[in-house]
Write an enzyme that holds these catalytic residues in place. Sequence first.
Site, mmCIF file in Angstrom:
data_model
loop_
_atom_site.group_PDB
_atom_site.id
_atom_site.type_symbol
_atom_site.label_atom_id
_atom_site.label_comp_id
_atom_site.label_asym_id
_atom_site.label_seq_id
_atom_site.Cartn_x
_atom_site.Cartn_y
_atom_site.Cartn_z
ATOM 1 N N SER A 213 0.891 -1.372 -0.116
ATOM 2 C CA SER A 213 0.060 -0.213 -0.109
ATOM 3 C C SER A 213 0.863 1.307 -0.100
ATOM 4 O O SER A 213 0.231 2.407 -0.193
ATOM 5 C CB SER A 213 -1.004 0.135 1.315
ATOM 6 O OG SER A 213 -0.251 0.114 2.344
ATOM 7 N N GLY A 214 2.158 1.158 0.282
ATOM 8 C CA GLY A 214 3.154 2.233 0.104
ATOM 9 C C GLY A 214 3.543 2.635 1.568
ATOM 10 O O GLY A 214 3.899 3.775 1.829
ATOM 11 N N LYS A 215 3.394 1.712 2.742
ATOM 12 C CA LYS A 215 3.674 2.091 3.938
ATOM 13 C C LYS A 215 4.984 2.505 4.208
ATOM 14 O O LYS A 215 5.450 3.516 4.829
ATOM 15 C CB LYS A 215 3.317 0.927 4.805
ATOM 16 C CG LYS A 215 1.764 0.505 4.988
ATOM 17 C CD LYS A 215 1.541 -0.529 5.700
ATOM 18 C CE LYS A 215 2.574 -2.029 5.360
ATOM 19 N NZ LYS A 215 2.193 -2.635 4.213
ATOM 20 N N HIS B 294 13.714 -2.525 -0.452
ATOM 21 C CA HIS B 294 13.628 -1.690 0.537
ATOM 22 C C HIS B 294 14.804 -0.963 1.051
ATOM 23 O O HIS B 294 14.958 0.062 1.078
ATOM 24 C CB HIS B 294 13.027 -2.309 1.695
ATOM 25 C CG HIS B 294 11.702 -2.627 1.597
ATOM 26 N ND1 HIS B 294 10.969 -1.661 2.353
ATOM 27 C CD2 HIS B 294 10.703 -3.526 1.145
ATOM 28 C CE1 HIS B 294 9.491 -1.967 2.360
ATOM 29 N NE2 HIS B 294 9.637 -3.341 1.549
#
Length: 175
Positions: A12-14, A50
């Site tokens: 979700s783009g957290k 990440h």
Amino acid sequence: MAHVLVTGGVRSGKSRYAEQLLADVEQVTYLAAGYPTGDDPEWNARVAAHQLHRPASWRTVETLELAQGVREADRPVLIDCLGTWLTRTFDTWEAWEAPVASWEPRLNREVAELASAISAHPSDVIVVTNEVGWGLVSEYPAGRIFADHLGRLNQVIAAACDQVVLLVAGRPITL
């Protein structure tokens, strides 16, 4: 100083949003519960992706000792992510098949210690987690255990934070 819980679904783009909250901070302690493993190339690729988003000046600590990591940090902290931490913790404790009563008190203590460390930290703390409970109840015991305990963990950490942000399709909604 802000203590923020960033929650949402998978992809979700957290993490990107959480990193943007600290984009102007040169020195951040990044507590990563989702560190590479030797036997899962797809997971390792996710971790590597990440890592590419983090500034070189940020200090990454790959650990399951989140409360200790927050207490020892002398700068802003970003924790990514509680869902991965819970999974890794259950793996380490061999909790998936064990009776809940054999490990739940220890989990409750660790969650309380983390909430206390976040509340007491004198600088920004951004915590990323997965939102659970918007789908069906799992037919598998491990799925139910995970959802139940991550939901409770999220509630405790949300109470220790000043703000909760829900990410939906990359869009933040402040709760």
